[in-house]
Design an enzyme around this catalytic site. Structure first.
Site, short mmCIF file in Angstrom:
data_model
loop_
_atom_site.label_atom_id
_atom_site.label_comp_id
_atom_site.label_asym_id
_atom_site.label_seq_id
_atom_site.Cartn_x
_atom_site.Cartn_y
_atom_site.Cartn_z
N ASP A 122 -11.60 5.55 -16.86
CA ASP A 122 -13.31 5.53 -17.02
C ASP A 122 -13.82 7.25 -16.73
OD1 ASP A 122 -12.24 2.71 -16.25
OD2 ASP A 122 -12.04 2.93 -13.83
N GLU A 157 -19.63 -4.35 -19.55
CA GLU A 157 -19.48 -3.27 -18.03
C GLU A 157 -19.79 -1.52 -18.54
OE1 GLU A 157 -15.21 -3.89 -16.82
OE2 GLU A 157 -14.63 -3.57 -18.74
#
Length: 534
Positions: A18, A188
């Site tokens: 991430d 997302e």
């Protein structure tokens, strides 16, 4: 024009998922998720996008991060950096329930004048979903984005992207949240960028596994409506199963001082097994060069949708004069604190269970709870950055009861690990053997046990070679003896078992005292060598 290139992917090997990338002046920063590990959110620094040096952690104090009890692969998800009005901002999620139907998640903001801190006390933002980010518009207003989680039966769990204004003076969200985009595909990780009169919305698409990707949308207004990129995914490997960088997705953009654009994203390098590919090293950070088309859409500079292993570095930058600390090598435990590449589970290292000064030149651990505990483990570990390496340590440990254990652990989480542990057995004294937990089920390898009561010290070794893991031990560091059979290293991955998993393999040392007497184990050194270097 000088370049420092090329960029070799992954730029951050091992568990660095991430990625959030930020440029302030000539300096670039990468922040990545840490889930249940402490300290939270490592930052790496570069001036050329090629060489990345560890620059500490953002959530490095107990008052900034309380993870005791969080589930495996819970904790800190998807931090996002931004810079606004002379301050660094970082927003992040803490997830305390994983799985279905619920996600108990809180989103927080911390700020600092310097990337080195000190960072402010966390400001609570909302609990509607995870993967938050901030967008600071040209008019000075700041907006929070995150995905919306919907636990109801018959409804998509990933219910769209929320946008809400943030008032820095009030330290609170204001107005009502708006859903600015929904999509049939799972979306997302939202991030907004403004360019040439357009608002561009970058999204992680398709989940974190083999279907992962990055999708773009754009609108003339921040609040929408957003149109999707007619190409579909900007980046994905879902259609290229033999490509070396798999699961590519979840990204952020950065623009260089010269106006070139780069994409930071995650990807994984699989190991082949009879049961299919598995990614032992977890999700790693990569960089791609991207360009804008004449009609205003973003594309990979190398063409297509797959990530490149080698990427051109920015033009006109001076090569970095500081180089990264190698992820391999030897720790002699000669400093009063642990180097930044070490992590602990869910809580900071504290002198009541970890000390580097009581016996100089040694890491002393006092045994606490079991490897299945989500609270008070005496475990310290490093990311595995290569699937072909050898990890060696030596321990001085004198257990007097079967409840006292210490040794070398190859770790994924509390439900998945291999442990070469030294303990005490009645009538035999000190015994060395392999125990494991496999998808939550505990087991022992009784045929692996060695009687080592007459060994002055116990040297321990774990050898990773692709999908294979072998333990061995020695009384003197010269005469090595195998301990147990060849084990399946690929089970230390997201891709094995029935649980949701998002991290990567670690190697480290630990101690347990299930009777509560805190028996101590002293480790003299810890060494990691890639097999190619031996």
């Amino acid at each position: 024009m000088t370049t420092a290139g090329p960029i070799h992917n992954p730029v951050l090997p091992g568990f660095h998922p991430d990625p959030s990338i930020l440029r302030v002046g000539a300096d670039y920063y990468l922040a990545t998720s840490t889930f249940e590990w402490f300290p939270g959110v490592p930052v790496h620094h570069s001036t050329d996008l090629v060489h990345w040096t560890p620059a500490g952690h953002i959530l490095d104090r107990a008052d900034l991060l309380d993870l005791r009890g969080v589930p495996d692969s819970g904790g800190v998800w998807a931090p996002s950096l931004s810079y606004h009005e002379g301050r660094f901002w970082m927003v992040y999620s803490i997830v305390r329930t994983v799985g279905s139907p619920y996600k108990d998640v809180d989103n927080y903001l911390v700020t600092a004048e310097s990337i080195d801190g000190p960072w402010s006390e966390p400001v609570f933002l909302n609990s509607s979903g995870f993967d938050p980010s901030f967008f600071h518009d040209e008019d000075g207003r700041s907006w929070l984005l995150n995905m919306q989680w919907d636990p109801r039966e018959g409804h998509p769990s990933f219910a769209g992207i929320l946008l809400q204004e943030y008032d820095a003076r009030k330290q609170a969200l204001i107005g009502l949240p708006r859903t600015i985009l929904t999509h049939d595909e799972l979306i997302e990780g939202p991030n907004v960028y403004r360019r040439d009169g357009w608002y561009y919305l970058m999204l992680a698409e398709g989940g974190t596994g083999w279907n992962h990707g990055i999708l773009m949308a754009r609108s003339r207004e921040l609040t929408g409506p957003y149109e999707l990129d007619p190409q579909g995914s900007l980046l994905t490997t879902r259609d290229i199963p033999d490509w070396p960088l798999q699961k590519a997705g979840h990204g952020e953009l950065v623009c260089t001082e010269a106006g070139e654009w780069y994409l930071a994203h995650l990807a994984s390098r699989p190991v082949a097994t009879p049961d299919g590919p598995r990614c032992v090293l977890g999700r790693e950070t990569c960089l791609q060069r991207v360009t804008w088309t004449d009609d205003g859409w973003l594309r990979l500079a190398d063409g297509g949708r797959r990530p490149s292993l080698e990427v051109l570095a920015p033009r006109g930058v001076q090569p970095s004069t500081t180089f990264p600390v190698k992820a391999v090598g030897r720790d002699d435990f000669d400093t009063p604190t642990l180097p930044t590449h070490w992590s602990t589970l869910r809580a900071p290292a504290a002198p009541d269970w970890l000390t580097l000064t009581e016996r100089p030149g040694h890491l002393r651990l006092r045994g606490r709870q079991s490897p299945h505990s989500r609270y008070d483990q005496s475990l310290v570990a490093r990311r595995l950055t290569s699937v072909r390496c050898e990890v060696t340590t030596v321990v001085d440990f004198r257990p007097a009861h079967f409840t006292q254990l210490a040794g070398l652990i190859c770790w994924y989480d509390t439900a998945q690990h291999y442990y070469l542990r030294l303990t005490h057995t009645e009538g035999r004294g000190r015994v060395l053997g392999v125990v494991f937990t496999d998808d939550g089920t505990y087991g022992e390898l009784p045929d692996s046990q060695l009687d080592v009561d007459d060994w002055p010290l116990v040297h321990m070794r774990a050898r990773f070679d692709g999908a294979e893991l072998r333990f061995s031990a020695s009384p003197d560091g010269v005469d090595w003896r195998p301990v147990g059979p060849v084990l399946d290293a690929s089970r230390l991955s997201d891709d094995y078992g029935q649980r949701l998993r998002f991290t990567g393999a670690f190697v480290g040392v630990c101690a347990q005292d299930l009777g509560g007497t805190r028996t101590q184990a002293d480790f003299d050194w810890f060494d990691v060598r890639e097999l190619a270097d031996m």
